[in-house]
Design a protein around this motif. Structure first.
Motif, PDB file in Angstrom:
ATOM      1  N   GLU A 197       7.614  -6.854  10.638  1.00 27.69           N
ATOM      2  CA  GLU A 197       5.477  -6.854  11.235  1.00 27.69           C
ATOM      3  C   GLU A 197       4.889  -7.388   9.980  1.00 27.69           C
ATOM      4  O   GLU A 197       3.977  -7.708  11.216  1.00 27.69           O
ATOM      5  CB  GLU A 197       6.650  -4.934  10.688  1.00 27.69           C
ATOM      6  CG  GLU A 197       4.711  -4.472  11.661  1.00 27.69           C
ATOM      7  CD  GLU A 197       4.636  -2.852  11.181  1.00 27.69           C
ATOM      8  OE1 GLU A 197       2.974  -2.377  10.621  1.00 27.69           O
ATOM      9  OE2 GLU A 197       5.406  -2.063  11.127  1.00 27.69           O
ATOM     10  N   VAL A 198       4.722  -7.693   8.852  1.00 24.23           N
ATOM     11  CA  VAL A 198       3.969  -7.964   8.422  1.00 24.23           C
ATOM     12  C   VAL A 198       4.035  -9.498   8.401  1.00 24.23           C
ATOM     13  O   VAL A 198       2.715 -10.026   8.755  1.00 24.23           O
ATOM     14  CB  VAL A 198       4.832  -7.908   6.738  1.00 24.23           C
ATOM     15  CG1 VAL A 198       3.350  -8.728   6.244  1.00 24.23           C
ATOM     16  CG2 VAL A 198       3.969  -6.246   6.278  1.00 24.23           C
ATOM     17  N   LEU A 199       5.164 -10.551   9.163  1.00 26.20           N
ATOM     18  CA  LEU A 199       5.024 -11.760   8.691  1.00 26.20           C
ATOM     19  C   LEU A 199       4.662 -12.137  10.739  1.00 26.20           C
ATOM     20  O   LEU A 199       3.755 -12.443  11.298  1.00 26.20           O
ATOM     21  CB  LEU A 199       6.180 -12.435   9.148  1.00 26.20           C
ATOM     22  CG  LEU A 199       6.933 -12.786   7.831  1.00 26.20           C
ATOM     23  CD1 LEU A 199       8.484 -13.321   8.026  1.00 26.20           C
ATOM     24  CD2 LEU A 199       5.307 -13.484   7.190  1.00 26.20           C
ATOM     25  N   ALA A 200       4.266 -11.257  11.628  1.00 27.42           N
ATOM     26  CA  ALA A 200       4.220 -10.963  12.926  1.00 27.42           C
ATOM     27  C   ALA A 200       2.428 -10.540  12.836  1.00 27.42           C
ATOM     28  O   ALA A 200       1.894 -11.339  13.804  1.00 27.42           O
ATOM     29  CB  ALA A 200       4.471  -9.844  13.746  1.00 27.42           C
ATOM     30  N   ARG A 201       2.237  -9.810  11.821  1.00 23.66           N
ATOM     31  CA  ARG A 201       0.446  -9.476  12.124  1.00 23.66           C
ATOM     32  C   ARG A 201       0.009 -11.003  11.104  1.00 23.66           C
ATOM     33  O   ARG A 201      -1.110 -11.108  11.531  1.00 23.66           O
ATOM     34  CB  ARG A 201       0.584  -8.441  11.519  1.00 23.66           C
ATOM     35  CG  ARG A 201      -1.019  -7.779  10.963  1.00 23.66           C
ATOM     36  CD  ARG A 201      -1.430  -6.525  10.332  1.00 23.66           C
ATOM     37  NE  ARG A 201      -0.572  -6.484   8.781  1.00 23.66           N
ATOM     38  CZ  ARG A 201      -0.131  -6.329   8.222  1.00 23.66           C
ATOM     39  NH1 ARG A 201       0.971  -5.217   9.025  1.00 23.66           N
ATOM     40  NH2 ARG A 201       0.253  -6.404   7.019  1.00 23.66           N
ATOM     41  N   GLU A 202       0.714 -10.815  10.401  1.00 23.44           N
ATOM     42  CA  GLU A 202      -0.272 -12.021   9.683  1.00 23.44           C
ATOM     43  C   GLU A 202      -0.041 -13.214   9.812  1.00 23.44           C
ATOM     44  O   GLU A 202      -1.206 -14.381   9.705  1.00 23.44           O
ATOM     45  CB  GLU A 202       0.037 -11.840   7.552  1.00 23.44           C
ATOM     46  CG  GLU A 202      -0.391 -10.818   7.490  1.00 23.44           C
ATOM     47  CD  GLU A 202      -1.117  -9.882   7.429  1.00 23.44           C
ATOM     48  OE1 GLU A 202      -2.320 -11.203   7.141  1.00 23.44           O
ATOM     49  OE2 GLU A 202      -1.857  -9.083   7.202  1.00 23.44           O
TER      50      GLU A 202
ATOM     51  N   GLU B  71       0.753  -1.201   0.485  1.00 18.07           N
ATOM     52  CA  GLU B  71      -0.221   0.180  -0.167  1.00 18.07           C
ATOM     53  C   GLU B  71       0.656   1.098   0.203  1.00 18.07           C
ATOM     54  O   GLU B  71       0.150   2.503  -0.659  1.00 18.07           O
ATOM     55  CB  GLU B  71      -0.773   0.271   1.723  1.00 18.07           C
ATOM     56  CG  GLU B  71      -2.629  -0.824   1.173  1.00 18.07           C
ATOM     57  CD  GLU B  71      -1.495  -2.223   1.614  1.00 18.07           C
ATOM     58  OE1 GLU B  71      -0.865  -2.428   2.091  1.00 18.07           O
ATOM     59  OE2 GLU B  71      -2.173  -3.732   0.318  1.00 18.07           O
ATOM     60  N   GLY B  72       2.073   0.912   0.155  1.00 18.45           N
ATOM     61  CA  GLY B  72       3.321   2.279   0.102  1.00 18.45           C
ATOM     62  C   GLY B  72       3.484   2.910   1.031  1.00 18.45           C
ATOM     63  O   GLY B  72       4.049   3.713   1.893  1.00 18.45           O
ATOM     64  N   SER B  73       3.242   1.836   2.260  1.00 20.08           N
ATOM     65  CA  SER B  73       3.448   3.461   3.926  1.00 20.08           C
ATOM     66  C   SER B  73       4.620   2.020   4.271  1.00 20.08           C
ATOM     67  O   SER B  73       5.040   1.536   3.737  1.00 20.08           O
ATOM     68  CB  SER B  73       2.177   2.138   5.405  1.00 20.08           C
ATOM     69  OG  SER B  73       0.962   2.355   4.141  1.00 20.08           O
ATOM     70  N   ILE B  74       5.229   2.380   5.330  1.00 22.47           N
ATOM     71  CA  ILE B  74       6.709   2.204   5.775  1.00 22.47           C
ATOM     72  C   ILE B  74       6.103   1.208   6.514  1.00 22.47           C
ATOM     73  O   ILE B  74       5.492   1.206   7.649  1.00 22.47           O
ATOM     74  CB  ILE B  74       7.364   3.524   6.276  1.00 22.47           C
ATOM     75  CG1 ILE B  74       7.850   4.584   5.184  1.00 22.47           C
ATOM     76  CG2 ILE B  74       8.748   2.976   7.306  1.00 22.47           C
ATOM     77  CD1 ILE B  74       8.769   4.371   4.496  1.00 22.47           C
ATOM     78  N   SER B  75       6.811   0.274   6.455  1.00 16.85           N
ATOM     79  CA  SER B  75       6.641  -1.256   7.749  1.00 16.85           C
ATOM     80  C   SER B  75       7.746  -1.844   6.945  1.00 16.85           C
ATOM     81  O   SER B  75       9.032  -1.647   7.513  1.00 16.85           O
ATOM     82  CB  SER B  75       5.317  -2.298   6.940  1.00 16.85           C
ATOM     83  OG  SER B  75       5.248  -3.570   7.591  1.00 16.85           O
TER      84      SER B  75
END
Length: 569
Positions: A114-119, A106-110
């Motif tokens: 962070e993504v693996l922890a969330r998903e 989405e163009g956000s800084i991540s």
């Protein structure tokens, strides 16, 4: 194939098996893929069909493209599948790369962490369906690491093993998981099916390194560490603080923390909008390694523990001494004799005489004093380790075809900042290397040697490996093959596939795994020949005139980079 041209393959196998475990397989169970799209589809099928175990090792998993989101979504769906209650996922990545700030789809800084922890972790908290381990090499020159840009910082050493196992099937490659690697960055892709021994080896390797890695853990609060929590823990025997709560482990993650947690105007401008609610490094922490060692605070203990684990995994007990450098060998002498047995039960030294192909896993970890791996040769980053370059230079009768990346096909081409100079730095190293390896003009008995550059428009080059074909058979053997067949080179009987780039950095700083393949299977040997031909079809031969073109001349910045960072590239 028991013919005359297999004698050299048998000799290779005899020599290699003294120093590495042998895993016999059936050559007909090996498939060589040609394209990133086939590689991606094979990974998705493996994730979608595995019933017991999925093990993934890579430098990183990207988060910027739809393909990467599809890959992470497939992992999440597998972990959530009630029809596969025994399935467990273990993922091994590099800590610095996984916590480095980058833009998501989405163009956000991540960040990948962070993504693996969330998903992948938060939805299954407490169920122990998935684990994510982030490995960090023990950096000795922290002052240098802190002044380098995040992307260039990787030259100090990373977790670079690439291997994927789905139950009893294995994918061996040099590729990571990102939009480029899944679309237009050429690599090698070996699929070995129905091989319980090889799969057990890969599952065990990922587990061994993961046990020495920080453990990614999701936090449901969305709260980032306070300033007090961010202070480095005291040097003591107590377990170290999580990554993200200490200064020395991931400055990228801490920078992301301040950008997202404070919600500053500068951060909003960087990401093109306000921070997403509940996001940021506060959505995860990194817990200590399960074995209780920390690469930053107790590097000597960390090195000894990981060295011992990898020796047992890769090296027969009788070959430990020949695999270690002097300092590591002296430390080995302190071990009790019964602790030196070595040997992974998944990869016994005994050979299956019915098999027509043997795989020998090897490891390279110079920061541990551990080097097990040292023709046709392909590397995207041509800065050959000193020993390999010297061996090739000392064997002028060995025919050589050396394939590397053109500057435009280098993965750093078009980068901003200091990284934009890296392609020309490698071009300067390429010219220097070829001056040492090219056969002298008019030298009697010198074998032909050719330098090739991968130059496929719109594509990047990342394929690395060795291919070795037997020398020509005897006159009687040539007569039996016929004149036309005798004029064609024999197909390779040996190759090395894996993560190493055969350079100084691979040898000294990164954690690498290679898989040596020795085969007499005619179908597999023909496939190995086609694999090389497919890479060479997009390459052009270069000589002194091309290497000395004005566009490749090293300016002061590039020349300084080569002098300063030659041992890091």
């Amino acid at each position: 194939m028991a013919g005359e041209d297999w004698a050299e393959g048998e000799e290779l196998l005899r020599v290699f098996s003294r120093h590495a475990h042998t895993i016999p397989i059936n050559g007909d169970d090996v498939e060589l893929l040609d394209t990133p799209a086939e590689f991606f589809e094979t990974l998705l099928i493996g994730i979608g069909t595995a019933q017991r175990s999925i093990s993934l090792a890579a430098l990183y998993i990207g988060i910027e493209s739809r393909a990467e989101a599809r890959f992470i979504g497939a992992l999440k769906a597998a972990a959530a599948d009630p029809a596969r209650p025994e399935l467990r996922l273990q993922i091994l990545l590099d800590a610095a790369r996984a916590t480095r700030p980058c833009r998501d789809q989405e163009g956000s800084i991540s960040s990948t962490a962070e993504v693996l922890a969330r998903e992948l972790l938060l939805p299954f908290a407490g169920a122990q369906r998935a684990s994510v381990a982030l490995f960090q090499t023990p950096h000795s020159r922290t002052s240098i690491r802190r002044v380098l840009p995040p992307r260039v910082r990787e030259v100090l050493g990373v977790q670079h093993i690439k291997a994927f196992a789905f139950d009893d099937d294995v994918v061996l490659t040099g590729a990571n998981i990102s939009g480029a690697y899944l679309s237009d960055r050429q690599d090698r892709y070996w699929v070995v099916r129905r091989s319980p021994r090889l799969a057990a080896f890969v599952h065990g390797l990922v587990a061994d390194v993961s046990s020495h890695s920080f453990q990614l853990e999701s936090t449901a609060t969305g709260r980032g560490p306070t300033d007090a929590e961010a202070a480095p823990p005291p040097r003591a025997a107590a377990p170290p603080a999580p990554l993200g709560e200490e200064e020395g482990l991931s400055r990228g993650a801490r920078r992301l923390l301040h950008l997202r947690h404070r919600g500053s105007a500068a951060a909003a401008a960087t990401r093109g909008g306000p921070p997403a609610p509940g996001a940021g490094p506060g959505s995860y922490v990194l817990r200590p390694a399960p074995v209780g060692v920390n690469p930053s605070h107790t590097p000597a203990v960390f090195r000894r523990s990981l060295r011992y684990a990898l020796l047992r995994r890769f090296v027969p007990g009788g070959a430990w001494g020949s695999t270690l450098d002097g300092a590591a060998l002296r430390e080995l002498d302190d071990l009790a004799p019964e602790a030196r047995g070595g040997g992974d039960p998944a990869a016994p030294a005994a050979q299956d005489t019915a098999a027509d192909t043997v795989i020998l896993p090897t490891v390279q970890a110079g920061f541990l004093g551990l080097r097990q791996e040292e023709l046709r040769l392909s590397t995207p980053y041509l800065n050959l380790a000193r020993g390999l370059a010297a061996a090739l230079a000392a064997a002028p009768r060995l025919p050589l075809r050396l394939l590397t990346s053109s500057p435009e096909a280098n993965g750093f081409w078009g980068s901003a900042g200091l990284s934009r100079h890296i392609p020309l730095a490698y071009a300067a190293l390429e010219a220097r290397t070829w001056r040492a390896l090219a056969p002298p003009r008019g030298r009697p008995g010198a074998a032909p040697r050719v330098l090739l550059e991968y130059a496929r428009p719109g594509w990047q080059f990342h394929a690395k490996g060795l291919w070795y074909g037997p020398s020509a058979p005897s006159a009687a053997g040539q007569a039996a093959r016929g004149r036309a067949a005798a004029e064609r080179p024999l197909p390779p009987c040996f190759t090395a596939v894996g993560s190493s780039n055969y350079g100084a950095r691979s040898q000294r700083r990164d954690l690498e795994a290679q898989f040596l393949v020795v085969t007499r299977n005619p179908r597999l040997r023909a496939a190995m020949e086609r694999e090389w031909a497919g890479l060479e079809a997009h390459a052009v031969e270069v000589g002194p005139a091309q290497l000395q073109q004005p566009a490749r001349r090293a300016g002061p910045v590039v020349a300084g980079l080569v002098r300063l960072l030659k041992g890091f590239l």
